[in-house]
Write an enzyme that holds these catalytic residues in place. Structure first.
Site, short mmCIF file in Angstrom:
data_model
loop_
_atom_site.label_atom_id
_atom_site.label_comp_id
_atom_site.label_asym_id
_atom_site.label_seq_id
_atom_site.Cartn_x
_atom_site.Cartn_y
_atom_site.Cartn_z
N GLN A 84 -5.07 94.43 12.45
CA GLN A 84 -5.86 93.22 12.32
C GLN A 84 -7.36 93.49 12.41
O GLN A 84 -8.16 92.56 12.38
CB GLN A 84 -5.45 92.21 13.40
N HIS B 66 -5.24 91.58 17.79
CA HIS B 66 -5.84 90.54 18.64
C HIS B 66 -7.27 90.87 19.04
O HIS B 66 -7.63 90.88 20.22
CB HIS B 66 -4.98 90.29 19.88
#
Length: 386
Positions: A88, A152
């Site tokens: 991510q 995250h």
């Protein structure tokens, strides 16, 4: 290579009315969808340049570019920071500083490699749109500690009242208990941080002077913040964050607030499907969300990108909230009345686009949307009645 074009691809049906408990939206207009550019490679964030029409965009692979409204051309900007573009991570959000037209100052977030793993970076730099260059990158904050995880990072930012706010993530920690990193105020992971525009820590931040605490923290107990916006006409910073298999939340940021993750949550464990915490309850000491999604893998929202509707183009939606949906692939229009947030009307549903970011054009009031993934488009919603 991205391709730029402007094509109207569909007309949405007239919205039929509000969800239960929502402010009246019965006269909401239909809309058309214009594709402004295609072939974008994992875009993540966008900001309008001072003319209110041209858009500077980030892409997770590390590319910064400008979409030119008059020609539709996309120009790559030289000088982007080095990023850890895995999972991510990568080049994430961007925001223009007040006075950008005179100084060229922008704020950026990205994931970068440091000793011990990777971490979220907040930096500022000078952008010259005419020369398509970024220079003088200065790192203002490296979230501590670095963690060996590609997930995250959070990293959505807003500029408000002489400060830059950044929402971070918990780096996908599964320590569901009081020792979770989002409950550790010595770490900026799982928090909202607040700095002055010069990168200094404001003296009125809530943890300034507290032994062992990270002074940049404004609030904590967050899971993964990927949407953030200032409510027009107020000092309120709102955000949306990912939950765990449900439990996604819309929150109004509170100075010094503990938002409970993972000690209070409406989600369940991805691995077991079982609750790992009680839901938010009055008196539990945590700030409860204004809106949340219930447990279960089919009820989660995964939010990314947030904007308040302003202007005359969509006057019937004025004051309501737009939030992008990743997993279920729509743009949520949330009716808002004070602190009451009602179930969303689903815009762009059925078109297959994961929504990464959304903004309202300052010059025209149209709704601009970045889709997610390889070959993603830049879209614009315009009223179908012209």
């Amino acid at each position: 290579m991205p391709r730029s074009l402007c094509a109207t691809v569909a007309v949405a049906a007239l919205l039929t009315g509000p969800q239960t408990g929502a402010p009246a939206l019965a006269q909401s207009p239909g809309y058309q969808v214009e594709i402004l550019a295609e072939g974008l490679n994992r875009p993540w964030g966008m900001a309008f340049l001072p003319n209110g029409r041209d858009i500077v965009m980030t892409a997770r692979g590390g590319t910064l570019s400008i979409w030119r409204a008059d020609t539709g051309a996309i120009t790559t900007i030289d000088g982007a920071p080095d990023v850890a573009a895995a999972g991510q991570g990568g080049l994430l959000d961007i925001a223009l500083a007040p006075g950008f037209a005179d100084t060229g100052t922008v704020f950026l977030t990205w994931s970068g490699a440091v000793a011990g793993g990777t971490t979220t970076h907040l930096g500022r730099a000078t952008l010259d749109p005419d020369a398509a260059t970024l220079r003088d990158i200065e790192v203002l904050l490296r979230v501590r500690p670095a963690i060996d995880s590609p997930a995250h990072y959070g990293a959505r930012i807003v500029i408000h009242d002489g400060h830059v706010f950044m929402g971070t993530g918990d780096r996908n920690s599964k320590a569901f208990g009081p020792d979770h990193i989002a409950q550790d105020v010595s770490s900026e992971n799982g928090a909202v941080v607040r700095l002055a525009l010069d990168g200094s820590v404001p003296g009125d931040n809530p943890l300034v002077g507290r032994d062992g605490a990270a002074p940049a923290i404004w609030s904590w107990g967050h899971r993964n913040i990927q949407a953030m916006a200032v409510r027009p006409g107020t000092d309120e910073v709102w955000l949306a964050e990912h939950g765990e298999s449900g439990g996604d939340e819309i929150n109004r940021v509170v100075r010094g607030g503990n938002f409970g993750w993972p000690l209070a949550s409406y989600g369940v464990d991805y691995r077991t499907g079982q609750p790992f915490a009680d839901p938010h309850r009055p008196g539990d000491g945590f700030v409860a969300p204004l809106y949340h999604w219930g447990p279960g893998r089919d009820d989660n929202f995964p939010p990314s990108g947030m904007a308040w509707v302003t202007g005359e183009a969509f006057a019937q939606w004025e004051g309501h909230l737009l939030v992008g949906n990743l997993r279920h692939r729509y743009l949520g229009l949330f009716p808002v009345d004070g602190d009451t947030v009602s179930d969303p009307i689903r815009l762009l549903e059925g078109r297959g686009w994961r929504i990464r970011d959304v903004a309202v054009g300052p010059a025209d009031g149209f709704i601009y949307v970045l889709a997610d993934g390889e070959g993603a488009p830049l879209l614009r919603l315009v009223p179908s009645d012209g």
